[in-house]
Design a protein around this motif. Structure first.
Motif, PDB file in Angstrom:
ATOM      1  N   ARG A 234      33.463-132.963 -13.024  1.00 50.59           N
ATOM      2  CA  ARG A 234      34.602-133.273 -13.900  1.00 50.59           C
ATOM      3  C   ARG A 234      35.099-132.036 -14.631  1.00 50.59           C
ATOM      4  O   ARG A 234      36.295-131.766 -14.681  1.00 50.59           O
ATOM      5  N   LYS A 235      34.156-131.307 -15.220  1.00 47.09           N
ATOM      6  CA  LYS A 235      34.533-130.105 -15.973  1.00 47.09           C
ATOM      7  C   LYS A 235      35.248-129.094 -15.079  1.00 47.09           C
ATOM      8  O   LYS A 235      36.259-128.497 -15.475  1.00 47.09           O
ATOM      9  N   LYS A 236      34.708-128.907 -13.881  1.00 41.73           N
ATOM     10  CA  LYS A 236      35.310-127.947 -12.953  1.00 41.73           C
ATOM     11  C   LYS A 236      36.719-128.382 -12.567  1.00 41.73           C
ATOM     12  O   LYS A 236      37.652-127.570 -12.537  1.00 41.73           O
ATOM     13  N   ALA A 237      36.876-129.678 -12.284  1.00 40.84           N
ATOM     14  CA  ALA A 237      38.193-130.188 -11.878  1.00 40.84           C
ATOM     15  C   ALA A 237      39.196-130.092 -13.021  1.00 40.84           C
ATOM     16  O   ALA A 237      40.352-129.696 -12.818  1.00 40.84           O
ATOM     17  N   PHE A 238      38.776-130.457 -14.239  1.00 39.41           N
ATOM     18  CA  PHE A 238      39.656-130.363 -15.400  1.00 39.41           C
ATOM     19  C   PHE A 238      40.073-128.915 -15.654  1.00 39.41           C
ATOM     20  O   PHE A 238      41.230-128.628 -15.964  1.00 39.41           O
ATOM     21  N   SER A 239      39.114-127.996 -15.521  1.00 39.54           N
ATOM     22  CA  SER A 239      39.410-126.580 -15.740  1.00 39.54           C
ATOM     23  C   SER A 239      40.421-126.072 -14.717  1.00 39.54           C
ATOM     24  O   SER A 239      41.403-125.409 -15.064  1.00 39.54           O
ATOM     25  N   THR A 240      40.189-126.420 -13.445  1.00 41.39           N
ATOM     26  CA  THR A 240      41.099-125.976 -12.381  1.00 41.39           C
ATOM     27  C   THR A 240      42.497-126.547 -12.570  1.00 41.39           C
ATOM     28  O   THR A 240      43.495-125.822 -12.495  1.00 41.39           O
ATOM     29  N   LEU A 285      49.811-113.637 -12.214  1.00 38.28           N
ATOM     30  CA  LEU A 285      48.775-114.629 -12.533  1.00 38.28           C
ATOM     31  C   LEU A 285      48.390-115.503 -11.343  1.00 38.28           C
ATOM     32  O   LEU A 285      47.255-115.999 -11.287  1.00 38.28           O
ATOM     33  N   ASN A 286      49.303-115.713 -10.402  1.00 38.71           N
ATOM     34  CA  ASN A 286      49.034-116.645  -9.301  1.00 38.71           C
ATOM     35  C   ASN A 286      47.744-116.353  -8.534  1.00 38.71           C
ATOM     36  O   ASN A 286      46.938-117.269  -8.319  1.00 38.71           O
ATOM     37  N   PRO A 287      47.499-115.110  -8.097  1.00 42.65           N
ATOM     38  CA  PRO A 287      46.245-114.859  -7.362  1.00 42.65           C
ATOM     39  C   PRO A 287      45.002-115.112  -8.218  1.00 42.65           C
ATOM     40  O   PRO A 287      43.986-115.586  -7.708  1.00 42.65           O
ATOM     41  N   VAL A 288      45.082-114.799  -9.508  1.00 39.59           N
ATOM     42  CA  VAL A 288      43.931-114.985 -10.390  1.00 39.59           C
ATOM     43  C   VAL A 288      43.638-116.466 -10.583  1.00 39.59           C
ATOM     44  O   VAL A 288      42.490-116.914 -10.486  1.00 39.59           O
ATOM     45  N   TYR A 290      44.904-119.224  -8.789  1.00 41.26           N
ATOM     46  CA  TYR A 290      44.762-120.049  -7.601  1.00 41.26           C
ATOM     47  C   TYR A 290      43.648-119.573  -6.668  1.00 41.26           C
ATOM     48  O   TYR A 290      43.181-120.356  -5.837  1.00 41.26           O
ATOM     49  N   SER A 291      43.243-118.318  -6.771  1.00 44.71           N
ATOM     50  CA  SER A 291      42.366-117.773  -5.739  1.00 44.71           C
ATOM     51  C   SER A 291      41.087-117.132  -6.266  1.00 44.71           C
ATOM     52  O   SER A 291      39.984-117.531  -5.898  1.00 44.71           O
ATOM     53  N   PHE A 292      41.227-116.148  -7.135  1.00 41.17           N
ATOM     54  CA  PHE A 292      40.073-115.331  -7.489  1.00 41.17           C
ATOM     55  C   PHE A 292      39.065-116.050  -8.374  1.00 41.17           C
ATOM     56  O   PHE A 292      37.986-115.534  -8.630  1.00 41.17           O
ATOM     57  N   ARG A 293      39.395-117.258  -8.852  1.00 39.38           N
ATOM     58  CA  ARG A 293      38.429-118.063  -9.590  1.00 39.38           C
ATOM     59  C   ARG A 293      37.680-119.001  -8.647  1.00 39.38           C
ATOM     60  O   ARG A 293      36.866-119.805  -9.076  1.00 39.38           O
ATOM     61  N   ASN A 294      37.967-118.884  -7.358  1.00 37.64           N
ATOM     62  CA  ASN A 294      37.394-119.772  -6.352  1.00 37.64           C
ATOM     63  C   ASN A 294      36.164-119.118  -5.710  1.00 37.64           C
ATOM     64  O   ASN A 294      36.196-117.941  -5.344  1.00 37.64           O
ATOM     65  N   LYS A 295      35.098-119.899  -5.540  1.00 37.72           N
ATOM     66  CA  LYS A 295      33.862-119.360  -4.978  1.00 37.72           C
ATOM     67  C   LYS A 295      34.052-118.871  -3.547  1.00 37.72           C
ATOM     68  O   LYS A 295      33.461-117.864  -3.140  1.00 37.72           O
ATOM     69  N   ASP A 296      34.855-119.583  -2.756  1.00 35.49           N
ATOM     70  CA  ASP A 296      35.086-119.175  -1.366  1.00 35.49           C
ATOM     71  C   ASP A 296      35.761-117.810  -1.301  1.00 35.49           C
ATOM     72  O   ASP A 296      35.412-116.969  -0.459  1.00 35.49           O
ATOM     73  N   THR A 299      33.269-115.096  -2.350  1.00 39.29           N
ATOM     74  CA  THR A 299      32.341-114.832  -1.246  1.00 39.29           C
ATOM     75  C   THR A 299      33.006-113.978  -0.175  1.00 39.29           C
ATOM     76  O   THR A 299      32.395-113.040   0.354  1.00 39.29           O
ATOM     77  N   ALA A 300      34.252-114.285   0.145  1.00 41.71           N
ATOM     78  CA  ALA A 300      34.990-113.496   1.133  1.00 41.71           C
ATOM     79  C   ALA A 300      35.178-112.059   0.662  1.00 41.71           C
ATOM     80  O   ALA A 300      35.104-111.112   1.458  1.00 41.71           O
ATOM     81  N   MET A 301      35.376-111.877  -0.639  1.00 40.54           N
ATOM     82  CA  MET A 301      35.534-110.536  -1.191  1.00 40.54           C
ATOM     83  C   MET A 301      34.221-109.750  -1.091  1.00 40.54           C
ATOM     84  O   MET A 301      34.219-108.564  -0.751  1.00 40.54           O
ATOM     85  N   LYS A 302      33.111-110.428  -1.374  1.00 37.05           N
ATOM     86  CA  LYS A 302      31.801-109.768  -1.244  1.00 37.05           C
ATOM     87  C   LYS A 302      31.541-109.360   0.202  1.00 37.05           C
ATOM     88  O   LYS A 302      31.044-108.264   0.472  1.00 37.05           O
ATOM     89  N   ASN A 303      31.903-110.234   1.144  1.00 42.45           N
ATOM     90  CA  ASN A 303      31.711-109.911   2.566  1.00 42.45           C
ATOM     91  C   ASN A 303      32.580-108.735   2.986  1.00 42.45           C
ATOM     92  O   ASN A 303      32.156-107.889   3.781  1.00 42.45           O
ATOM     93  N   LEU A 304      33.790-108.678   2.447  1.00 43.07           N
ATOM     94  CA  LEU A 304      34.682-107.560   2.757  1.00 43.07           C
ATOM     95  C   LEU A 304      34.121-106.255   2.223  1.00 43.07           C
ATOM     96  O   LEU A 304      34.142-105.231   2.915  1.00 43.07           O
ATOM     97  N   LEU A 305      33.589-106.288   1.007  1.00 42.26           N
ATOM     98  CA  LEU A 305      33.011-105.079   0.411  1.00 42.26           C
ATOM     99  C   LEU A 305      31.758-104.634   1.159  1.00 42.26           C
ATOM    100  O   LEU A 305      31.528-103.436   1.356  1.00 42.26           O
TER     101      LEU A 305
END
Length: 313
Positions: A234-240, A285-288, A290-296, A299-305
């Motif tokens: 619930r908390k995660k969904a409300f925050s998103t 703000l859009n990438p931050v 909609y995207s960079f707060r997402n675990k997937d 993870t993709a960023m860590k794999n790229l690095l």
């Protein structure tokens, strides 16, 4: 050359966003930094989505189009603002002004529709997860993205042609930092009331209807989330949802206020401030949000690095 002397020429004058002062230099430096950050984060988002197979889903496909729209949007406006400030020349050709109007209207309209499509995607994913592979197939997501681009471009073509067709009998000095239709209409000596009615119709199609769809989707999502037993979920969904709605309101609010008011109610300072939100702030703000707060994505960023900088003992 004074703006009053340009009425017989084919150029417009953009009065711009900054004046020659120390505070303007600070604001200009902040704008340049924001522009660079916006390009980098949106380009990174597109790169991550293309490289990582885990992100080859309808949601991230639509997000890649959002990032591409944001890159084009800031690139259409900010470089001209930077060049004008550095060179001291604020002239823009008739063709250049028309290009700015067309690209701006295309991207603004397409992004409004795309944000609504993204909210519908989240609604189907959360409220109807078993039907999601059918309702949001690859073909459907491609059609949604293409439809957003096509409808936005068609609307921009009509409005650009009509707006530039009006005679500009007075000064060609546009009190704005880019060529925007409401600011240009104030320079026309013709009756633009019927055209403004057409703008109102487009505003309903591209602003009010998509915004209503987004609000309805998130209301249904929240109702579904409230039925979840997990407090963490619930908390995660409300925050998103709350972060998404903040960005949506920051984008749609100023946009509605700019394009759904009669031109007599427009003031240059107000129009510039409102335009900053939907042309510069939200693309940053859009990438931050909609995207960079997402675990997937993280993870993709860590794999790229890891792939770019492999660990060596």
């Amino acid at each position: 050359m004074r703006p009053d002397n340009l009425t017989a020429s084919t150029n417009f004058i953009l009065l711009g966003l900054f004046s020659a002062s120390l505070s303007s230099l600070v604001s200009f430096s902040f704008l340049v930094g924001t522009f660079i950050v916006t390009l980098m984060e949106n380009t990174l988002m597109i790169l991550l989505i293309r490289r990582d197979p885990c992100l080859h889903t309808p949601m991230y496909f639509l997000l890649s189009h959002l990032s591409f729209m944001d890159i084009l949007h800031v690139s259409n406006i900010v470089p001209k603002v930077i060049a004008d400030f550095l060179s001291g020349s604020r002239a823009i050709s008739f063709a250049g002004c028309g290009t700015q109007v067309f690209l701006s209207l295309t991207l603004l309209g397409s992004e409004c529709l795309l944000l609504a499509a993204m909210s519908c995607d989240r609604y189907v994913a959360i409220c109807h997860p078993l039907r999601y592979p059918v309702l949001m197939s690859e073909r459907v997501s491609v059609l949604l993205a293409a439809g957003c681009w096509l409808v936005g471009a068609l609307n921009a073509t009509v409005h650009t042609g009509l707006a530039l067709h009006f005679p500009f009998c007075h000064s060609r000095a546009i009190d704005h930092f880019f060529c925007e239709v409401p600011a240009m209409l104030k320079l026309s000596c013709a009756d633009t009331s019927r055209y403004e009615q057409g703008v109102d119709v487009s505003a309903v199609i591209f602003l009010l209807i998509p915004l209503s769809m987004i609000c309805a989707s998130y209301v249904q999502i929240l109702l579904t989330v409230l039925q979840m037993k997990s407090l963490e979920a619930r908390k995660k969904a409300f925050s998103t949802c709350s972060f998404h709605m903040v960005v949506v309101l920051m984008y749609y609010g100023p946009f509605i206020f700019t394009y759904m008011r009669p031109k007599s109610y427009h003031t240059p300072g107000q129009d510039k401030l409102l335009a900053i939100f939907y042309t510069i702030v939200t693309p940053t703000l859009n990438p931050v949000i909609y995207s960079f707060r997402n675990k997937d994505v993280l993870t993709a960023m860590k794999n790229l690095l890891r792939g770019s900088f492999p660990y060596k003992k």
